[in-house]
Design an enzyme around this catalytic site. Structure first.
Site, PDB file in Angstrom:
ATOM      1  N   ARG A 275       0.834  -1.199   0.000  1.00  0.00           N
ATOM      2  CA  ARG A 275       0.000   0.000   0.000  1.00  0.00           C
ATOM      3  C   ARG A 275       0.869   1.249   0.000  1.00  0.00           C
ATOM      4  O   ARG A 275       2.009   1.214   0.441  1.00  0.00           O
ATOM      5  CB  ARG A 275      -0.919  -0.003   1.221  1.00  0.00           C
ATOM      6  CG  ARG A 275      -1.895  -1.174   1.248  1.00  0.00           C
ATOM      7  CD  ARG A 275      -2.887  -1.034   2.387  1.00  0.00           C
ATOM      8  NE  ARG A 275      -3.785  -2.176   2.450  1.00  0.00           N
ATOM      9  CZ  ARG A 275      -4.882  -2.312   1.703  1.00  0.00           C
ATOM     10  NH1 ARG A 275      -5.206  -1.353   0.843  1.00  0.00           N
ATOM     11  NH2 ARG A 275      -5.655  -3.371   1.817  1.00  0.00           N
ATOM     12  N   ASP A 331     -14.158  -5.829  -2.428  1.00  0.00           N
ATOM     13  CA  ASP A 331     -15.296  -5.118  -1.836  1.00  0.00           C
ATOM     14  C   ASP A 331     -16.341  -4.740  -2.881  1.00  0.00           C
ATOM     15  O   ASP A 331     -17.464  -4.381  -2.528  1.00  0.00           O
ATOM     16  CB  ASP A 331     -14.827  -3.847  -1.130  1.00  0.00           C
ATOM     17  CG  ASP A 331     -14.048  -4.136   0.135  1.00  0.00           C
ATOM     18  OD1 ASP A 331     -14.069  -5.296   0.584  1.00  0.00           O
ATOM     19  OD2 ASP A 331     -13.414  -3.212   0.675  1.00  0.00           O
ATOM     20  N   TYR A 482      -8.317 -12.773   5.797  1.00  0.00           N
ATOM     21  CA  TYR A 482      -7.131 -13.083   5.004  1.00  0.00           C
ATOM     22  C   TYR A 482      -7.256 -14.410   4.266  1.00  0.00           C
ATOM     23  O   TYR A 482      -6.626 -14.613   3.230  1.00  0.00           O
ATOM     24  CB  TYR A 482      -5.894 -13.052   5.899  1.00  0.00           C
ATOM     25  CG  TYR A 482      -5.627 -11.655   6.421  1.00  0.00           C
ATOM     26  CD1 TYR A 482      -5.091 -10.682   5.585  1.00  0.00           C
ATOM     27  CD2 TYR A 482      -5.974 -11.293   7.715  1.00  0.00           C
ATOM     28  CE1 TYR A 482      -4.883  -9.388   6.038  1.00  0.00           C
ATOM     29  CE2 TYR A 482      -5.765 -10.005   8.184  1.00  0.00           C
ATOM     30  CZ  TYR A 482      -5.226  -9.058   7.336  1.00  0.00           C
ATOM     31  OH  TYR A 482      -5.028  -7.776   7.784  1.00  0.00           O
TER      32      TYR A 482
END
Length: 564
Positions: A275, A331, A482
């Site tokens: 990220r 998502d 996860y």
């Protein structure tokens, strides 16, 4: 006398003549379409303002009393969804494409060469996919002017092709009281006949950013395959997201068919993920130093925002670099997309966690199973997993507030479930109920606010509640986050990844980045594969509509009451 305007094949009958000025400022972002004459009284002006609807991603305003509002809306849409091209900043000339279905090995069927007799299958540069704007009115149009004369607000939340006859129709979300049909067209995906790069001279890069997602390796594999069909010899992978552009310890990975042949059989990403990233200027410096001509970036909303900044910096420097995004988020919260790869796999994997929670709850005395699923700002996984499992009694998502205590609270409903069924199963999205938790005031490497753990909080509150009323309850909490992210893509997502990987190359006006387009993303809208400008999909996350038919189906399945 009426005049007829034809815009992208759509006829609008206008009671007065509409003169279009594409370069006028009222087609720009954040500029109102409302134009009043000096003789308009203050009262008339307020009435007119009360019939203005704010739409789409740029907060444009439409005056519904303007006889030309439909074509103005359409024209603005066309301008915003026009795809950026390298020709905008560089004097480039196209050349014939090197991609053809005939480049593949021939198939002989009854002595005939099937591929030789088949058309090359190029998509015409004027082809579009039809979208119907679905605009959510926060308030209905009043039958009479309100005393406050407040403008009516709404925004483009998703895309529909249902023509509603009335605002009272189930699921109807209309722009105006007449439910006017507004046709919106975006660029259809597919191979074109001309390209703007010489394949033998191209160096292409692939990078995966953000978190893990089922299907990353499938997309990497297909991008490499399609690049090689063009004749590209230099294909590299950038390791660990944007970090790979500036970390001297992370070397490029040379990619070829031999390297990626079987990577789809495993989860995760061959290239690794991370990220955040370096300064945009530093990333573009790295792209320039490496001699990369095309960069394919796989990621979610944050990654898309970074890619758009990279694209803009490359344009500012007038670099011949195509920046192409492939939306990646389990998502399913990228605006305008039907779904993103990894979502189906995530819902399927969530079934195992829900089934385990159900078995635990049913096997225990006063058992309560609690499953927390991913969904920072959108509850799509929780909603679809709950609906598909048929084992969930309570589904909680970020878009729908709820109460814990009181006669209409979740805890009271759990008491009822324990009394009537002997057990209960809850499914909660990670972003739900954050109002109950202390704010962390910290962010992750992508700049996202760190969420409190709603799963642990609910577990503690449920135990505390039942202990306080003297009823034993055995709460089993499962967090499969996860496990869901790292698994291999299922059949549905594998197909989606393959097509997305191909279409990342096969762009409007020619195949993919070879077409010279940059600053765009690839996705499915209304079941069609299309190309969209990045700014249009990152203006806000896509969210579950609490008034949608799908959420109501979920509520029917769970049987839960309104917790507000």
């Amino acid at each position: 006398m009426t005049s007829v305007s034809l815009i992208n094949g759509v006829n609008f009958i206008n009671p007065t003549k509409c003169i279009f000025h594409p370069k006028r400022d009222y087609f720009s972002f954040n500029i109102s379409y409302t134009r009043t004459k000096s003789k308009t009284s203050e009262i008339q002006m307020r009435i007119k303002q009360s019939r203005i609807t704010t739409v789409a991603a740029g907060n444009q305003e439409i005056d519904l009393t303007d006889p030309c509002w439909k074509p103005k809306f359409q024209e603005d849409f066309d301008l915003r969804f026009n795809l950026p091209h390298l020709k905008d900043v560089l004097p480039l000339k196209p050349r014939p494409t090197t991609f053809s279905l005939k480049n593949r090995n021939a198939q002989l069927v009854n002595g005939a060469n099937v591929l030789a007799d088949r058309k090359n299958g190029y998509v015409n540069e004027d082809d579009r996919a039809l979208l119907k704007g679905k605009l959510l009115l926060r308030e209905g149009l009043p039958s009479a002017p309100s005393s406050k004369c407040e403008p009516l607000r709404g925004h483009l939340t998703s895309l529909k092709v249902i023509k509603y006859s009335s605002p009272t129709s189930a699921g109807a979300e209309c722009i105006d009281p007449d439910c006017s049909w507004i046709e919106q067209w975006v660029h259809r995906a597919g191979p074109r006949e001309e390209i703007y790069f010489e394949p033998r001279e191209v160096k292409a890069g692939i990078v995966t950013c953000g978190g893990l997602c089922p299907g990353l390796n499938d997309v990497i594999r297909q991008i490499v395959f399609t690049l090689e069909l063009y004749g590209v010899k230099k294909i590299v992978g950038i390791q660990y997201g944007y970090r790979g552009f500036f970390d001297p310890g992370l070397a490029e990975i040379e990619l070829s068919r031999e390297v990626v042949q079987n990577i789809n059989l495993a989860g995760g990403s061959l290239l690794g993920v991370s990220r955040g990233g370096a300064d945009i200027s530093e990333i573009v410096d790295s792209i320039q130093a490496r001699g990369i001509d095309m960069i394919f970036i796989l990621g979610g909303n944050g990654t898309h925002a970074g890619a758009n900044a990279i694209h803009n910096e490359c344009r500012r420097r007038k670099m011949k670099v195509s920046v192409i995004c492939v939306p990646k988020t389990i998502d399913n919260d990228i605006l305008l997309m039907d779904k993103t790869f990894g979502f189906d796999t995530a819902v399927e994997a969530a079934q195992r966690a829900i089934n385990s929670a159900y078995i635990e709850a049913r096997s225990a005395y006063h058992g309560i199973g609690l499953v927390k699923l991913m969904g920072r700002s959108s509850g799509f996984i929780a909603m679809h997993a709950s609906l598909s499992s048929g084992q969930i009694d309570v589904c909680l998502i970020p878009e729908v507030p709820f109460q814990l205590e009181g006669p209409y609270g979740i805890l009271q409903h759990l008491e009822h479930l324990i009394e009537s069924k002997g057990s209960a199963v809850l499914c909660v999205a990670e972003g739900a109920g954050q109002c109950f938790l202390d704010k962390t005031n910290s962010t992750d490497a992508s700049g996202n606010v760190r969420l409190g753990d709603i799963g642990v909080y609910l577990q503690q509150q449920i135990k505390k509640h039942f202990s306080g009323i003297g009823i034993p309850a055995d709460v089993k909490y499962i967090d499969p986050t996860y496990m869901i992210r790292a698994c291999r893509a299922n059949a549905s997502d594998a197909i989606l990844c393959t097509v997305l990987g191909q279409n990342a190359i096969e762009l409007y006006h020619v195949h993919g980045a070879f077409a010279g387009y940059s600053g765009i993303t690839v996705g499915i809208c209304n079941s069609h594969y299309v190309y969209l400008p990045i700014p249009e999909v990152i203006s806000s996350p896509k969210a579950v509509d609490p008034d949608s038919r799908m959420w109501h189906r979920c509520l029917t399945s769970t049987g839960q009451p309104d917790f507000t």
